[in-house]
Design a protein around this motif. Structure first.
Motif: not given
Length: 566
Positions: A381-390, A411-413, A416-420, A424-431
């Motif tokens: 929820n903190d826009e000052s935290v970078s996308d890669i860190d999230c 919920q976290l997925f 994350l998708s709505s933020r960046s 969206k294509p599911g990199l976390v699921q692929f991991l």
């Protein structure tokens, strides 16, 4: 200094027996091999007048010079030499290859040397980049290939395996040892590399590897990066690992051009434990202690600078001139380390990495689900935290709790998708498909095995010296199990009928998919305990989180495009 010494010995032997002015010609790989082991000034001392990359546009005749070629024995390089020998630029050609030449290649070279300019052809087995005494990399270009199923791109996977097998073989040829080989049972690519390495050493080139046998053979253990996806995702807080994570190290060099106004001689700097005494003594220090040590170094330099300003006599002047090269070197060293630490401090502050890293370490080491879910949600929820860190935080959470609360992970997925849109294509699921709990062999979180649970409790009771460096890579546990004879054969089987008789004294652990500097630090600390086993760490590349995620994205892209094609 085992690996660096082996490479330096090969380079010495190449250059010292050829008298007079020389040109050293390298390919895009061997230039890395040489640059990490040998400085420019050392090459000059060996009368190397020029270093040139083959394939460069230079066609100028240098018939007064002797050419020393150090190349990989690839088809492209052999063809290049064939063209060179048809119209020689140099008086003499001394050909050295970083790995095994086959008979066909030898015949091509012999047939091409019609003007008899080739004075020698030798194999010098330095087909690996010795970045530290006990850490090497193979700098494999398409490192993501190890994540792909065999059926998807069999030829690329074979090329990947060939490259790794050649590199491992060169390491053992340089060490003059033939190992027994074990591999991680759950990894098809680790098994394949282990079997092909065994076939090379015990079948195809058995004579080449027939060294005087020690009582106990060394061990080669081939493991898969996906067994520990946590380590390359974490922020780092010890010097060498932190520089690679936040700025990047390539072949012991750091590119500082993006920092801004910086002097020309500081735009690319060398970070080598062999060439920099301060770095050698601080490479594994945490960031807080490093800052104090750099301040001490600056104070010492200021004292030297002050004394150099008090030049009053001819004797003082003569002394200053004698000491000037050392003074310039000290000045450059101080500037280099201050610049890097200043830049890293800026990045840490801008990206709130101290806060981010606390949650990362909690996810990697402690695992309080409610508290970490709340912390990760707050970061998203903190826009000052970078996308890669999230992204890394969500990955660490998903790996930790994939079986415990799928709803929270979803919920976290979504957050994350709505933020960046990038994720969206599911990199976390692929991991999770690549390195989830069902795919892993080791006890990554120390919560399966009673012994590991007890060890983690003991560490918690003693307290952690530094909350940011409490994580220990899975490799640490693997080394401990090897040292105590507890590495299970069922999880890490031997190849063929070559079993270990007694505890090995030398172990090379090769990580398919890449090593990290945190793991290199674990190896150095383990070797310092004098346990009776010397560990060497090697991998296909040296990872930071950026490179690990890039490999993951590339593998995901290929898998998706292949699935869509079907």
């Amino acid at each position: 200094m085992v690996l660096v010494s082996a490479v330096r010995d090969y380079i010495n032997r190449m250059l010292q027996d050829i008298s007079g002015m020389k040109v050293l010609l390298l390919d895009s790989y061997t230039v890395s091999v040489v640059s990490v082991a040998y400085s420019q000034s050392e090459l000059l001392q060996k009368e190397v007048f020029l270093v040139e990359l083959i394939g460069s546009k230079s066609k100028e005749s240098m018939s007064h010079l002797k050419a020393v070629f150090f190349l990989r024995p690839t088809t492209e390089n052999i063809q290049y030499l064939r063209r060179q020998l048809a119209s020689p630029r140099f008086a003499e050609y001394h050909l050295f290859f970083s790995n095994i030449l086959n008979d066909t290649q030898i015949h091509i070279l012999a047939d091409s040397d019609e003007q008899e300019v080739v004075k020698q052809v030798q194999e010098f087995y330095a087909d690996f980049v010795a970045i530290d005494p006990y850490h090497f990399t193979l700098n494999v270009q398409s490192n993501h290939i190890y994540m792909l199923p065999v059926v998807m791109d069999p030829s690329s996977l074979q090329n990947y395996c060939d490259c790794v097998v050649d590199g491992i073989a060169a390491v053992f040829l340089a060490l003059k040892r033939r190992p027994v080989i074990r591999y991680q049972r759950t990894s098809d690519v680790a098994k394949r590399i282990a079997q092909e390495t065994a076939n090379l050493m015990y079948q195809k080139e058995t004579g080449l590897f027939d060294f005087r046998r020690a009582e106990i053979s060394p061990l080669l253990l081939v493991v898969d990066r996906r067994d520990d996806p946590i380590t390359p995702l974490l922020n780092q807080w010890t010097y060498q690992a932190m520089v690679h994570e936040l700025i990047g190290i390539q072949d012991n060099k750091v590119d500082l051009r993006s920092i801004g106004k910086i002097s020309k001689d500081q735009q690319e700097v060398v970070l080598s434990s062999e060439q920099d005494v301060f770095f050698k003594s601080n490479m594994y220090e945490n960031f807080g202690d490093l800052g104090m040590n750099i301040k001490r170094m600056v104070d010492e330099f200021q004292q030297v600078a002050k004394s150099n300003q008090n030049i009053q006599t001819i004797e003082d002047m003569a002394k200053f001139v004698d000491n000037y090269p050392e003074y310039r070197k000290m000045q450059g060293n101080v500037s280099k380390h201050v610049t890097m630490v200043t830049e890293m401090s800026k990045i840490v502050e801008e990206r709130k990495l101290m806060l981010v890293s606390q949650t990362e370490q909690d996810l990697a080491c402690n695992g309080g689900q409610v508290a970490t879910f709340e912390a990760v949600t707050n970061f998203l929820n903190d826009e000052s935290v970078s996308d890669i860190d999230c992204l890394r935080l969500v990955m660490l959470y998903a790996l930790r709790f994939e079986k415990e609360n799928p709803l929270q992970i979803m919920q976290l997925f979504n957050k994350l998708s709505s933020r960046s849109s990038k994720y969206k294509p599911g990199l976390v699921q692929f991991l999770l498909k690549q390195a989830g709990v069902d795919k892993r062999t080791g006890d990554l979180y120390g919560n399966r095995d009673l012994l590991n649970i007890a060890r983690n409790m003991a560490r918690g009771l003693k307290g952690i010296e530094n909350v940011y460096t409490q994580h220990q890579p899975l490799l640490f546990q693997t080394m401990e199990n090897l040292t105590k004879g507890r590495l299970r054969d069922v999880d890490y089987p031997f190849v063929g009928n070559h079993f270990q008789q007694g505890r090995p004294q030398d172990v090379v652990i090769f990580v398919v998919g890449g090593t990290t500097y945190e793991e290199a630090r674990a190896v150095a600390l383990q070797n310092a305990t004098n346990s009776g086993i010397r560990f060497i760490l090697g991998g296909s590349v040296v990872l930071n989180s950026k490179r690990f995620l890039k490999d993951l994205e590339e593998a995901q892209r290929i898998v998706r495009s292949s699935t869509n094609a079907i």
